[in-house]
Design a protein around this motif. Structure first.
Motif, short mmCIF file in Angstrom:
data_model
loop_
_atom_site.label_atom_id
_atom_site.label_comp_id
_atom_site.label_asym_id
_atom_site.label_seq_id
_atom_site.Cartn_x
_atom_site.Cartn_y
_atom_site.Cartn_z
N SER A 147 0.83 -1.21 0.00
CA SER A 147 0.00 0.00 0.00
C SER A 147 0.86 1.26 0.00
N ILE A 150 1.73 1.82 -3.62
CA ILE A 150 0.57 2.37 -4.34
C ILE A 150 0.46 3.86 -4.08
N ALA A 151 0.66 4.26 -2.80
CA ALA A 151 0.63 5.68 -2.47
C ALA A 151 1.73 6.42 -3.22
N LYS A 154 0.68 7.15 -6.70
CA LYS A 154 -0.27 8.27 -6.74
C LYS A 154 0.46 9.60 -6.49
N ASN A 155 1.44 9.58 -5.57
CA ASN A 155 2.17 10.81 -5.27
C ASN A 155 3.02 11.29 -6.43
N ALA A 157 2.21 12.01 -9.15
CA ALA A 157 1.49 13.05 -9.90
C ALA A 157 2.04 14.43 -9.58
N LEU A 168 0.02 13.17 -15.46
CA LEU A 168 -0.84 14.32 -15.16
C LEU A 168 -0.47 15.51 -16.03
N PHE A 185 -8.95 14.19 -18.68
CA PHE A 185 -8.76 13.78 -17.29
C PHE A 185 -9.24 12.37 -17.04
N ILE A 188 -6.47 10.20 -18.10
CA ILE A 188 -5.38 10.28 -17.12
C ILE A 188 -5.71 9.41 -15.91
N ALA A 189 -6.97 9.52 -15.45
CA ALA A 189 -7.41 8.73 -14.30
C ALA A 189 -7.27 7.24 -14.59
N TYR A 192 -3.66 6.16 -14.24
CA TYR A 192 -3.23 5.97 -12.86
C TYR A 192 -3.82 4.69 -12.27
N LEU A 193 -5.11 4.42 -12.62
CA LEU A 193 -5.73 3.20 -12.10
C LEU A 193 -5.00 1.97 -12.60
N SER A 200 -0.97 -3.35 -7.15
CA SER A 200 -1.83 -4.09 -6.23
C SER A 200 -1.88 -5.57 -6.61
N PHE A 203 1.39 -7.34 -5.65
CA PHE A 203 1.50 -7.61 -4.22
C PHE A 203 0.49 -8.63 -3.75
N ASN A 204 -0.66 -8.70 -4.47
CA ASN A 204 -1.60 -9.77 -4.13
C ASN A 204 -1.00 -11.14 -4.42
N MET B 118 -7.89 7.27 -6.56
CA MET B 118 -7.45 8.37 -7.43
C MET B 118 -6.35 9.18 -6.74
N PRO B 119 -5.31 9.57 -7.50
CA PRO B 119 -4.35 10.51 -6.88
C PRO B 119 -5.07 11.81 -6.55
N LEU B 121 -4.01 14.79 -6.32
CA LEU B 121 -3.68 15.94 -7.15
C LEU B 121 -4.47 15.93 -8.45
N PHE B 126 -8.47 18.38 -11.68
CA PHE B 126 -9.71 18.23 -12.43
C PHE B 126 -10.73 19.29 -12.00
N GLY B 282 -5.31 5.06 1.04
CA GLY B 282 -5.27 4.36 -0.24
C GLY B 282 -4.91 2.89 -0.13
N LEU B 285 -5.03 -3.13 -0.14
CA LEU B 285 -4.64 -4.45 0.34
C LEU B 285 -4.92 -4.51 1.83
#
Lengths: 214, 296
Positions: A147, A150-151, A154-155, A157, A168, A185, A188-189, A192-193, A200, A203-204, B118-119, B121, B126, B282, B285
């Protein structure tokens, strides 16, 4: 839909930028986090103090401030590197504090008796570590490290907002070309997903393969 | 106990006289290396001329001090609004996720999972770019949606981790669901969740600095204005040296409150029925960061 198909090269470039940033920063964070975790459990007091200070400061630093200081501050010392390298440094150092804490709590979950038993069998420190303590600690740290990574993805960005080539950042190019901003957008989303989804999933798999049932 | 932290791990025994001597030697060596590193950094600061009068002059001016204070005020304002709103949204979403009506449950699960994945930022950009909202509402809305979703998970796991017997006993006494919630489950859960809630607020405080990227006039923005001023010889490093202790200090203070509350909880008999596990920021898991730590 044609926002994606018309600009596949722009999106691909941004997506690869994000992936690159994530992979390199993850590696740096894991390595640095491991070093800091070993400092924090070391019998040497000054190393413990250093590790604790590292974690306490970086965990409470806003990532934007860190990016601000690293990307715009380090060049003042005459250190000129590509922006991507600075971004990897900032992201890696920031995340290493969280990795360190995860690893340390993983090591602390190994019962003291395990180490005692290993030593009474005559194992050296290195053997105790590599055959008894670390394999057990590794199993418990898989989910938290997942996790954290994963953060991290996201960071990443934030690097895009500091004009590093990244997913982004593609919105700027595309809105200048006059494409629909909402659809931009959306894609873009999705990008990221995909990245967080892959981490994820990895790691699973790790968790299923090596994790312990609790 | 001589090596207190060391005695608790499985890594090594309590050291004897020879090991202690060796550790002392390593300790001295490590201290020397760390001090050398610190000295090198200070030397670098001096040799690149970061302590000249011109670079530190701006902090003497009243206008600049006011600019910084206004920035700090704006940061705290965004944090306060976002904190209140995300607690409200978190409560609402948690109620939704614990609802007995399946559609409500699905909808809130969808919302929570989407905004957690979702990030932050990307959401803020958006709202700012695509919906053309002012910087402050955009920042607050983004922070609220993200932290509200994370807090919803914290609330839900807190309620779920209250000992099952408490709920059963309450139902057996003839209480309705609302009564069970408000008289039995929530009071016990909130006390146990408090550290996790506060550390999520630390995350929110840290993330207010994202406002800098959408030109919200917060603390970092004020710093940038001073730092890019040619009259003061671009005082970039001095600005960072002034701003970061304040920022980090605020977050550390809040983290420290979380730790203090969690220590106080552990001694309190009122939370014995709850063994709360936090939903980290976030987390896709199982597992996550320890409850008193702000997430990444």
């Amino acid at each position: 839909m044609n926002v994606l198909t018309d600009n596949i090269s722009v999106f691909a470039e941004g997506f690869l930028g994000t992936v690159e940033l994530t992979v390199y920063s993850s590696l740096l964070a894991l390595a640095l986090g491991f070093v800091m975790a070993s400092f924090r459990v070391a019998p040497v007091r000054s190393l413990r103090v250093f590790g604790t200070a590292w974690v306490a400061v970086l965990r409470n630093t806003p990532l934007t401030l860190l990016f601000f200081a690293v990307l715009l501050g380090l060049p003042r010392f005459g250190l000129v590197l590509p922006f991507t390298v600075f971004a990897v440094l900032a992201l890696g150092c920031y995340t290493s504090a969280f990795i360190c804490e995860a690893l340390r709590s993983g090591i602390n979950t190994v019962p003291t008796g395990q180490g005692e038993a290993a030593r009474s069998l005559g194992m050296s420190f290195g053997q105790t570590l590599s055959h008894v303590v670390l394999p057990q600690a590794f199993r418990t740290v898989i989910p938290p490290v997942g996790s954290i990574l994963i953060a991290l993805a996201k960071n990443s960005a934030i690097a895009g907002a500091f004009s590093v080539t990244e997913l982004l950042g593609t919105y700027r190019t595309l809105s200048e070309l006059g494409y629909n901003i909402v659809w931009t957008f959306l894609w873009i989303a999705v990008g990221y997903l995909v990245v967080t989804g892959v981490i994820s999933a990895v790691f699973n798999v790790l968790e299923r393969r090596w994790g312990i049932a609790r | 106990m001589i090596v207190k932290a060391a005695a608790a791990t499985a890594l090594y025994d309590i050291p004897g006289p020879r090991a202690r001597r060796r550790h002392r030697l390593f300790g001295v060596l490590a201290t020397v290396v760390l001090l050398a590193l610190l000295g090198w950094i200070i030397h670098l600061l001096f040799s690149t001329g970061q302590f000249t009068y011109t670079k530190w002059m701006p902090f003497e001016y009243k206008g600049i001090q006011e600019l910084l204070l206004r920035g700090l005020g704006n940061t705290l304002k965004a944090f306060a609004i976002a904190a209140v709103l995300s607690l409200a949204l978190g409560g609402l979403l948690a109620v939704g996720r614990l609802s007995e009506h399946a559609p409500v449950r699905w909808l809130s699960t969808l919302v929570v999972e989407f905004f957690r994945a979702m990030p932050l930022l990307v959401m803020i950009f958006f709202i700012f770019v695509a919906l053309k909202v002012q910087p402050l509402p955009a920042l607050v809305a983004g922070l609220t949606l993200y932290n509200g979703s994370v807090l919803a998970e914290v609330f839900r796991s807190g309620i779920n981790s209250v000992d099952r017997g408490q709920k059963e006993a309450a139902y057996a006494l003839g209480m309705r669901k609302t009564q069970v919630m408000s008289y039995v489950l929530v009071p016990q859960a909130v006390r146990a969740m408090l550290p996790a809630i506060i550390s999520q607020l630390v995350v929110a405080l840290k993330d207010t600095s994202l406002g800098f990227l959408i030109t919200y006039e917060e603390f970092l923005h004020a710093g940038k204005l001073i730092a890019s001023n040619l009259d003061y010889d671009l005082p970039f490093i001095p600005v960072v040296m002034v701003i970061s202790p304040i920022y980090i200090g605020m977050c550390m203070l809040l983290s420290w409150v979380a730790q203090w509350v969690s220590r106080w909880e552990r001694r309190s008999p009122k939370t014995e029925a709850v063994d709360v596990e936090t939903a980290g920021a976030g987390t896709l898991l199982p597992g996550g960061v320890p409850p008193t730590a702000p997430g990444p």
